[in-house]
Design a protein around this motif. Structure first.
Motif, PDB file in Angstrom:
ATOM      1  N   ALA A  21      72.625  48.804 119.616  1.00  0.00           N
ATOM      2  CA  ALA A  21      72.987  50.224 119.626  1.00  0.00           C
ATOM      3  C   ALA A  21      71.895  51.051 118.950  1.00  0.00           C
ATOM      4  CB  ALA A  21      74.324  50.437 118.927  1.00  0.00           C
ATOM      5  N   ALA A  22      71.350  50.532 117.863  1.00  0.00           N
ATOM      6  CA  ALA A  22      70.274  51.247 117.161  1.00  0.00           C
ATOM      7  C   ALA A  22      69.055  51.401 118.060  1.00  0.00           C
ATOM      8  CB  ALA A  22      69.913  50.511 115.878  1.00  0.00           C
ATOM      9  N   THR A  23      68.678  50.334 118.733  1.00  0.00           N
ATOM     10  CA  THR A  23      67.525  50.372 119.640  1.00  0.00           C
ATOM     11  C   THR A  23      67.765  51.364 120.763  1.00  0.00           C
ATOM     12  OG1 THR A  23      66.997  48.078 119.129  1.00  0.00           O
ATOM     13  CG2 THR A  23      66.068  48.983 121.164  1.00  0.00           C
ATOM     14  N   ALA A  24      68.954  51.316 121.358  1.00  0.00           N
ATOM     15  CA  ALA A  24      69.279  52.235 122.456  1.00  0.00           C
ATOM     16  C   ALA A  24      69.311  53.679 121.967  1.00  0.00           C
ATOM     17  CB  ALA A  24      70.620  51.855 123.079  1.00  0.00           C
ATOM     18  N   PHE A  25      69.841  53.902 120.769  1.00  0.00           N
ATOM     19  CA  PHE A  25      69.910  55.249 120.191  1.00  0.00           C
ATOM     20  C   PHE A  25      68.498  55.808 120.008  1.00  0.00           C
ATOM     21  CE2 PHE A  25      70.103  58.203 116.590  1.00  0.00           C
ATOM     22  CZ  PHE A  25      71.163  59.022 116.966  1.00  0.00           C
ATOM     23  N   ILE A  26      67.623  55.015 119.418  1.00  0.00           N
ATOM     24  CA  ILE A  26      66.247  55.466 119.176  1.00  0.00           C
ATOM     25  C   ILE A  26      65.523  55.712 120.499  1.00  0.00           C
ATOM     26  CG2 ILE A  26      63.991  54.754 118.260  1.00  0.00           C
ATOM     27  CD1 ILE A  26      65.629  53.343 115.992  1.00  0.00           C
ATOM     28  N   ARG A  27      65.661  54.812 121.449  1.00  0.00           N
ATOM     29  CA  ARG A  27      64.994  54.995 122.739  1.00  0.00           C
ATOM     30  C   ARG A  27      65.485  56.238 123.461  1.00  0.00           C
ATOM     31  NH1 ARG A  27      64.799  48.724 124.519  1.00  0.00           N
ATOM     32  NH2 ARG A  27      62.909  48.236 123.372  1.00  0.00           N
ATOM     33  N   ARG A  28      66.768  56.538 123.335  1.00  0.00           N
ATOM     34  CA  ARG A  28      67.346  57.694 124.012  1.00  0.00           C
ATOM     35  C   ARG A  28      66.791  59.004 123.445  1.00  0.00           C
ATOM     36  NH1 ARG A  28      73.656  57.781 125.127  1.00  0.00           N
ATOM     37  NH2 ARG A  28      72.939  56.073 126.428  1.00  0.00           N
ATOM     38  N   PHE A  29      66.558  59.039 122.155  1.00  0.00           N
ATOM     39  CA  PHE A  29      66.197  60.304 121.514  1.00  0.00           C
ATOM     40  C   PHE A  29      64.764  60.395 120.992  1.00  0.00           C
ATOM     41  CE2 PHE A  29      70.845  60.106 120.959  1.00  0.00           C
ATOM     42  CZ  PHE A  29      71.186  61.274 121.628  1.00  0.00           C
ATOM     43  N   GLN A  30      63.998  59.300 121.045  1.00  0.00           N
ATOM     44  CA  GLN A  30      62.684  59.310 120.404  1.00  0.00           C
ATOM     45  C   GLN A  30      61.747  60.363 120.975  1.00  0.00           C
ATOM     46  OE1 GLN A  30      61.140  55.343 120.663  1.00  0.00           O
ATOM     47  NE2 GLN A  30      60.705  55.462 122.841  1.00  0.00           N
ATOM     48  N   ALA A  31      61.732  60.559 122.262  1.00  0.00           N
ATOM     49  CA  ALA A  31      60.818  61.540 122.860  1.00  0.00           C
ATOM     50  C   ALA A  31      61.186  62.961 122.431  1.00  0.00           C
ATOM     51  CB  ALA A  31      60.823  61.424 124.378  1.00  0.00           C
ATOM     52  N   ARG A  32      62.472  63.275 122.420  1.00  0.00           N
ATOM     53  CA  ARG A  32      62.893  64.626 122.023  1.00  0.00           C
ATOM     54  C   ARG A  32      62.627  64.880 120.550  1.00  0.00           C
ATOM     55  NH1 ARG A  32      68.826  65.313 124.451  1.00  0.00           N
ATOM     56  NH2 ARG A  32      68.740  63.074 124.672  1.00  0.00           N
ATOM     57  N   VAL A  33      62.918  63.887 119.705  1.00  0.00           N
ATOM     58  CA  VAL A  33      62.700  64.054 118.272  1.00  0.00           C
ATOM     59  C   VAL A  33      61.205  64.219 117.997  1.00  0.00           C
ATOM     60  CG1 VAL A  33      62.799  62.883 116.032  1.00  0.00           C
ATOM     61  CG2 VAL A  33      64.813  62.893 117.531  1.00  0.00           C
ATOM     62  N   TYR A  34      60.401  63.331 118.539  1.00  0.00           N
ATOM     63  CA  TYR A  34      58.959  63.409 118.315  1.00  0.00           C
ATOM     64  C   TYR A  34      58.397  64.716 118.886  1.00  0.00           C
ATOM     65  CZ  TYR A  34      54.005  62.332 118.272  1.00  0.00           C
ATOM     66  OH  TYR A  34      52.652  62.383 118.050  1.00  0.00           O
ATOM     67  N   GLY A  35      58.840  65.096 120.062  1.00  0.00           N
ATOM     68  CA  GLY A  35      58.366  66.334 120.688  1.00  0.00           C
ATOM     69  C   GLY A  35      58.656  67.558 119.835  1.00  0.00           C
ATOM     70  N   LEU A  36      59.845  67.622 119.278  1.00  0.00           N
ATOM     71  CA  LEU A  36      60.200  68.742 118.410  1.00  0.00           C
ATOM     72  C   LEU A  36      59.346  68.734 117.147  1.00  0.00           C
ATOM     73  CD1 LEU A  36      62.027  71.103 117.504  1.00  0.00           C
ATOM     74  CD2 LEU A  36      63.580  69.375 116.570  1.00  0.00           C
ATOM     75  N   VAL A  37      59.237  67.577 116.521  1.00  0.00           N
ATOM     76  CA  VAL A  37      58.517  67.463 115.257  1.00  0.00           C
ATOM     77  C   VAL A  37      57.030  67.779 115.433  1.00  0.00           C
ATOM     78  CG1 VAL A  37      57.827  65.860 113.432  1.00  0.00           C
ATOM     79  CG2 VAL A  37      60.184  65.876 114.240  1.00  0.00           C
ATOM     80  N   ILE A  38      56.409  67.289 116.486  1.00  0.00           N
ATOM     81  CA  ILE A  38      54.972  67.524 116.682  1.00  0.00           C
ATOM     82  C   ILE A  38      54.689  69.008 116.888  1.00  0.00           C
ATOM     83  CG2 ILE A  38      54.883  67.118 119.177  1.00  0.00           C
ATOM     84  CD1 ILE A  38      52.197  65.912 116.775  1.00  0.00           C
ATOM     85  N   THR A  39      55.617  69.740 117.499  1.00  0.00           N
ATOM     86  CA  THR A  39      55.394  71.178 117.679  1.00  0.00           C
ATOM     87  C   THR A  39      55.470  71.929 116.354  1.00  0.00           C
ATOM     88  OG1 THR A  39      57.722  71.627 118.159  1.00  0.00           O
ATOM     89  CG2 THR A  39      56.280  71.206 120.040  1.00  0.00           C
ATOM     90  N   ILE A  40      56.161  71.366 115.390  1.00  0.00           N
ATOM     91  CA  ILE A  40      56.292  72.022 114.085  1.00  0.00           C
ATOM     92  C   ILE A  40      55.167  71.620 113.140  1.00  0.00           C
ATOM     93  CG2 ILE A  40      57.753  72.256 112.037  1.00  0.00           C
ATOM     94  CD1 ILE A  40      60.185  71.879 113.940  1.00  0.00           C
ATOM     95  N   VAL A  41      54.909  70.315 113.012  1.00  0.00           N
ATOM     96  CA  VAL A  41      53.921  69.854 112.025  1.00  0.00           C
ATOM     97  C   VAL A  41      52.494  69.833 112.563  1.00  0.00           C
ATOM     98  CG1 VAL A  41      55.633  68.519 110.754  1.00  0.00           C
ATOM     99  CG2 VAL A  41      54.233  67.381 112.468  1.00  0.00           C
ATOM    100  N   ARG A  42      52.319  69.733 113.878  1.00  0.00           N
ATOM    101  CA  ARG A  42      51.008  69.780 114.534  1.00  0.00           C
ATOM    102  C   ARG A  42      50.032  68.707 114.055  1.00  0.00           C
ATOM    103  NH1 ARG A  42      51.038  74.303 117.636  1.00  0.00           N
ATOM    104  NH2 ARG A  42      52.428  75.961 116.982  1.00  0.00           N
ATOM    105  N   ASP A  43      50.557  67.547 113.715  1.00  0.00           N
ATOM    106  CA  ASP A  43      49.719  66.422 113.306  1.00  0.00           C
ATOM    107  C   ASP A  43      50.437  65.146 113.739  1.00  0.00           C
ATOM    108  OD1 ASP A  43      47.517  65.171 111.559  1.00  0.00           O
ATOM    109  OD2 ASP A  43      49.357  64.325 110.709  1.00  0.00           O
ATOM    110  N   GLU A  44      49.772  64.320 114.536  1.00  0.00           N
ATOM    111  CA  GLU A  44      50.417  63.143 115.118  1.00  0.00           C
ATOM    112  C   GLU A  44      50.936  62.162 114.068  1.00  0.00           C
ATOM    113  OE1 GLU A  44      47.938  61.290 118.055  1.00  0.00           O
ATOM    114  OE2 GLU A  44      47.720  63.148 119.195  1.00  0.00           O
ATOM    115  N   GLY A  45      50.117  61.841 113.087  1.00  0.00           N
ATOM    116  CA  GLY A  45      50.531  60.889 112.060  1.00  0.00           C
ATOM    117  C   GLY A  45      51.726  61.396 111.273  1.00  0.00           C
TER     118      GLY A  45
END
Length: 184
Positions: A21-45
């Protein structure tokens, strides 16, 4: 199978420590979470670190999720957004050495209206006294007085308990007050 489960079921599985369930949860949302965060922090790492922390917080606080208040994705993205904003806020003004700021605060030749309030020797004495403070008091005083950081922000930035930061700032202010009141 876990890909057909609802967001709520995956979050419950995450909270229960179910690896699938944890793996499926992360896979389902990882792109949206990362996409939102990268637009705010503007640094990949930094974005990767913040996204990882968002999932960690979701796991820790999964029990507090209330479906009546919104969807799982909204809840998770709110966590990610808040973490990203906190990171940007902490990096907003990099702490500088007090001596650097003191040099920048030197009055221009002739001095302006703001310089009329205290004589140059008093400003020099204040800089000297700040320089004599122990580092563990000078830094939080500097961050609060010159950079406008709150005690909570300084606590988070330096990894020191909030009460300790407040005590250090107060001690530094008392030392400065005493040293400035005594004759030169």
């Amino acid at each position: 199978m876990s890909s057909t489960l609802s967001d709520e079921a995956l979050l419950a599985g995450l909270a229960a420590g179910q690896p699938e369930a944890a793996t499926a949860f992360i896979r389902r949302f990882q792109a949206r979470v990362y996409g939102l965060v990268i637009t705010i922090v503007r640094d990949e790492g930094t974005a990767e670190d913040v996204a990882q922390e968002a999932f960690t917080r979701a796991w820790r606080h999964a029990g507090s999720y209330d479906a009546r208040k919104g969807r799982v994705s909204t809840w998770l993205l709110s966590i990610a957004r808040n973490l990203a904003i906190d990171v940007v806020r902490m990096k907003r003004a990099e702490p500088r050495d007090p001596e650097f700021v003191a040099a920048r605060l030197q009055p221009l030749s002739g001095g302006g209206p703001a310089d009329q309030g205290s004589p140059p020797d008093e400003r020099r004495r204040l800089r000297e006294q700040i320089g004599k403070l122990p580092e563990d008091q000078r830094r939080p005083l500097f961050l609060a007085a010159y950079l406008g950081r709150t005690a909570r922000e300084i606590s988070d930035l330096d990894g020191v308990p909030l009460g300790t930061v407040k005590t250090r700032i107060r001690s530094a202010m008392l030392k400065l007050h005493d040293s400035m009141e005594s004759p030169a």
